[in-house]
Design a protein around this motif. Structure first.
Motif, PDB file in Angstrom:
ATOM      1  N   SER A  84       0.794  -1.282   0.015  1.00 28.24           N
ATOM      2  CA  SER A  84       0.145  -0.169  -0.162  1.00 28.24           C
ATOM      3  C   SER A  84       0.734   1.260  -0.070  1.00 28.24           C
ATOM      4  N   SER A  86       5.012   2.559  -1.057  1.00 29.12           N
ATOM      5  CA  SER A  86       6.563   2.149  -1.492  1.00 29.12           C
ATOM      6  C   SER A  86       7.051   3.470  -1.724  1.00 29.12           C
ATOM      7  N   SER A  88       9.340   4.394  -4.893  1.00 30.27           N
ATOM      8  CA  SER A  88       9.067   3.742  -6.372  1.00 30.27           C
ATOM      9  C   SER A  88      10.440   3.461  -6.739  1.00 30.27           C
ATOM     10  N   GLY A 112       0.483  11.478  -3.757  1.00 37.96           N
ATOM     11  CA  GLY A 112       0.999  10.305  -3.329  1.00 37.96           C
ATOM     12  C   GLY A 112       2.606  10.289  -2.742  1.00 37.96           C
ATOM     13  N   VAL A 134       0.500  15.626  -1.634  1.00 40.03           N
ATOM     14  CA  VAL A 134      -0.692  15.062  -1.046  1.00 40.03           C
ATOM     15  C   VAL A 134      -0.778  13.636  -0.570  1.00 40.03           C
ATOM     16  N   ASP A 137      -2.618   8.606   3.588  1.00 39.33           N
ATOM     17  CA  ASP A 137      -2.300   7.825   4.888  1.00 39.33           C
ATOM     18  C   ASP A 137      -1.710   8.625   5.744  1.00 39.33           C
ATOM     19  N   THR A 176       2.060   9.846  -8.146  1.00 41.73           N
ATOM     20  CA  THR A 176       2.733   8.532  -8.196  1.00 41.73           C
ATOM     21  C   THR A 176       2.023   7.405  -7.422  1.00 41.73           C
ATOM     22  N   PHE A 230       2.172   0.708 -11.167  1.00 42.16           N
ATOM     23  CA  PHE A 230       1.927   1.508  -9.908  1.00 42.16           C
ATOM     24  C   PHE A 230       0.915   0.729  -8.842  1.00 42.16           C
TER      25      PHE A 230
HETATM   26  C1  LIG Z   1       4.045   4.386  -5.020  1.00 46.47           C
HETATM   27  S1  LIG Z   1       3.735   5.271  -3.189  1.00 46.47           S
HETATM   28  C2  LIG Z   1       4.551   6.772  -3.850  1.00 46.47           C
HETATM   29  C3  LIG Z   1       5.739   7.055  -3.962  1.00 46.47           C
HETATM   30  C4  LIG Z   1       6.593   8.330  -3.445  1.00 46.47           C
HETATM   31  N1  LIG Z   1       6.026   9.368  -4.316  1.00 46.47           N
HETATM   32  C5  LIG Z   1       7.830   8.224  -2.992  1.00 46.47           C
HETATM   33  O1  LIG Z   1       8.676   9.002  -3.648  1.00 46.47           O
HETATM   34  O2  LIG Z   1       8.170   7.389  -2.214  1.00 46.47           O
HETATM   35  C6  LIG Z   1       1.810   5.735  -3.445  1.00 46.47           C
HETATM   36  C7  LIG Z   1       1.573   6.589  -2.356  1.00 46.47           C
HETATM   37  O3  LIG Z   1       0.150   6.927  -2.641  1.00 46.47           O
HETATM   38  C8  LIG Z   1      -0.568   7.007  -1.649  1.00 46.47           C
HETATM   39  N2  LIG Z   1      -2.018   7.258  -1.792  1.00 46.47           N
HETATM   40  C9  LIG Z   1      -3.038   6.169  -2.365  1.00 46.47           C
HETATM   41  N3  LIG Z   1      -4.181   6.760  -2.775  1.00 46.47           N
HETATM   42  C10 LIG Z   1      -3.924   8.157  -2.662  1.00 46.47           C
HETATM   43  C11 LIG Z   1      -4.792   9.228  -2.721  1.00 46.47           C
HETATM   44  N4  LIG Z   1      -6.102   9.145  -3.034  1.00 46.47           N
HETATM   45  N5  LIG Z   1      -4.470  10.483  -2.520  1.00 46.47           N
HETATM   46  C12 LIG Z   1      -3.211  10.658  -1.794  1.00 46.47           C
HETATM   47  N6  LIG Z   1      -2.060   9.542  -1.665  1.00 46.47           N
HETATM   48  C13 LIG Z   1      -2.722   8.406  -2.084  1.00 46.47           C
HETATM   49  C14 LIG Z   1      -0.172   5.615  -0.907  1.00 46.47           C
HETATM   50  O4  LIG Z   1      -0.691   5.854   0.302  1.00 46.47           O
HETATM   51  C15 LIG Z   1       1.297   5.654  -1.115  1.00 46.47           C
HETATM   52  O5  LIG Z   1       2.056   6.235  -0.199  1.00 46.47           O
END
Ligand SMILES: C[S@@+](CC[C@H](N)C(=O)[O-])C[C@H]1O[C@@H](n2cnc3c(N)ncnc32)[C@H](O)[C@@H]1O
Length: 380
Positions: A84, A86, A88, A112, A134, A137, A176, A230
């Motif tokens: 849920s 990471s 990337s 994200g 934004v 979690d 992301t 993703f």
């Molecule tokens: C792949 S990770 C992002 C990687 C991040 N940019 C980094 O550099 O580590 C995806 C993130 O999106 C968040 N996420 C999921 N749905 C979201 C939403 N509706 N709004 C904001 N964040 C969200 C997840 O909680 C997760 O932390």
């Protein structure tokens, strides 16, 4: 033991970011953003790796060109092992940063925040005060905010599908986390001529990168390009579920046979992308007999959690005569076979020939140009 500086310079050589981003990659060490507890692959499962237990393995994970899983199951304790959050994969991060085509001083909205590493790279390029990120979690957002101390990134706890109106207009929106439907607030909050870059996929294909340009008329349009799998934004996940829960022995089904082999319609990047556009809501799962990957005896399951429909497609070596069973209101195998034929007859177009237009009414996917839609408009 190899130190962080050596591992970082090896990673930079391997990823080879473009000249616009290379210095930022060197200046922003990834391990500073990775929490002490991560999850690493252990066969088909994930295993916890705590920094305190094996600091070398933890550091090597931070500097491999792979995603680092930093949260499972939205932080709950159900033990499902659903990724849920990471950091990337570095080479995908580099590709996406290039796709944003950023210049110093531009204002960026990231969706994200995750670990905050990408937000720090963005801030290094556009300058402190120009990045809003934004994260949905609370625990992830709090950790990122701490790691981002001093970078001048505004971390917002909220649902990124709504964007962040107080910071608008943005020059760029960079997501992301992947979407199946581009949220219109992203378009509304981007200035005319600005760009939206997001991983985009369907429940059958995750995914590719979508680059949109926002026009004067308040719509955004652009094409797909590149391989970018993703995790989904939370509001656009296809519901979880187990095979046993979805395909039950008491279900009735219709049985037919086919000479269609799944090699292309289930295994080929371009074919599955096109099929996913035409067959909404369908997920697939390949189960090898005896749980032995590569076993020539296997079953492909197609499932639509929305309607409870499923199909099973039984493959074995020998003549092309495969048993198909279909249950529920949708005939998922027939839909897949029809979409595959459509793709072949359209000249087997690659994903980069498809694009999307987003308006306040929803999004429409097209082939070659916006006047040639491939599916009905998807309402917001
Ligand atoms: C792949 S990770 C992002 C990687 C991040 N940019 C980094 O550099 O580590 C995806 C993130 O999106 C968040 N996420 C999921 N749905 C979201 C939403 N509706 N709004 C904001 N964040 C969200 C997840 O909680 C997760 O932390």
């Amino acid at each position: 033991m190899t130190g962080a500086a050596d591992l970082l310079s090896r990673l930079v050589e391997e990823v080879n970011p473009s000249s616009a981003w290379r210095d930022s990659f060197i200046r922003i060490p990834r391990h500073r953003f990775i929490p002490d507890r991560i999850w690493v692959e252990d066969g088909d499962d994930l295993a916890v790796l705590d920094r305190v237990d094996d600091p070398d393995a933890w550091l090597r994970s931070c500097y491999a060109d792979r995603p680092v899983v930093t949260q499972v199951d939205d932080g709950d304790t159900t033990g499902r092992g659903y990724r849920s959050s990471s950091a990337s994969m570095p080479s995908i991060v580099a590709m996406m940063l290039d796709a944003t085509d950023l210049a110093a001083g531009q204002r960026v909205l990231e969706i994200g925040t995750g670990t905050g590493w990408n937000a720090a790279l963005l801030a290094d390029r556009v300058g402190a005060g120009n990045v809003t990120s934004v994260e949905i979690d609370p625990a992830v957002a709090a950790q990122a905010e701490e790691a981002l101390g001093g970078f001048g990134v505004h971390v917002v706890l909220g649902d990124g599908e709504k964007g962040y109106p107080p910071g608008a207009p943005y020059d760029r929106v960079l997501a992301t986390a992947a979407v199946q439907h581009v949220p219109y607030p992203w378009v509304e909050q981007t200035r005319t001529g600005g760009r939206i870059v997001t991983p985009w996929g369907t429940s059958f294909h995750n995914g590719t990168l979508l680059r949109l340009r926002v026009g004067e008329d308040g719509t955004a349009s652009g094409r797909f390009g590149g391989n970018a799998g993703f995790m989904w934004v939370r509001g656009q996940r296809t519901p979880h579920g187990t095979l046993d829960g979805r395909v039950r022995p008491d279900h009735e089904y219709a049985e037919t046979s086919t000479d269609l082999h799944p090699y292309e319609p289930v295994g080929d990047f371009e074919a599955t992308f096109a099929i996913g556009l035409r067959v909404p809501g369908m997920k697939d799962l390949v189960v090898f007999d005896g749980d032995v990957p590569g076993n020539p005896h296997y079953t492909v399951y197609l499932m639509d959690p929305g309607s409870g429909s499923w199909a099973s497609w039984r493959i074995r070596p020998g003549p092309r005569d495969y048993r198909v069973r279909q249950h529920g209101p949708r005939r998922l195998f027939d839909e897949l076979a029809g979409a595959y034929t459509w793709w072949q007859e359209a000249g087997r177009p690659a994903h980069s020939r498809f694009g999307v237009t987003v308006t306040c009414r929803g999004q429409r996917v097209w082939l070659d140009d916006p006047g040639n839609p491939v599916s009905p408009e998807d309402p917001v």
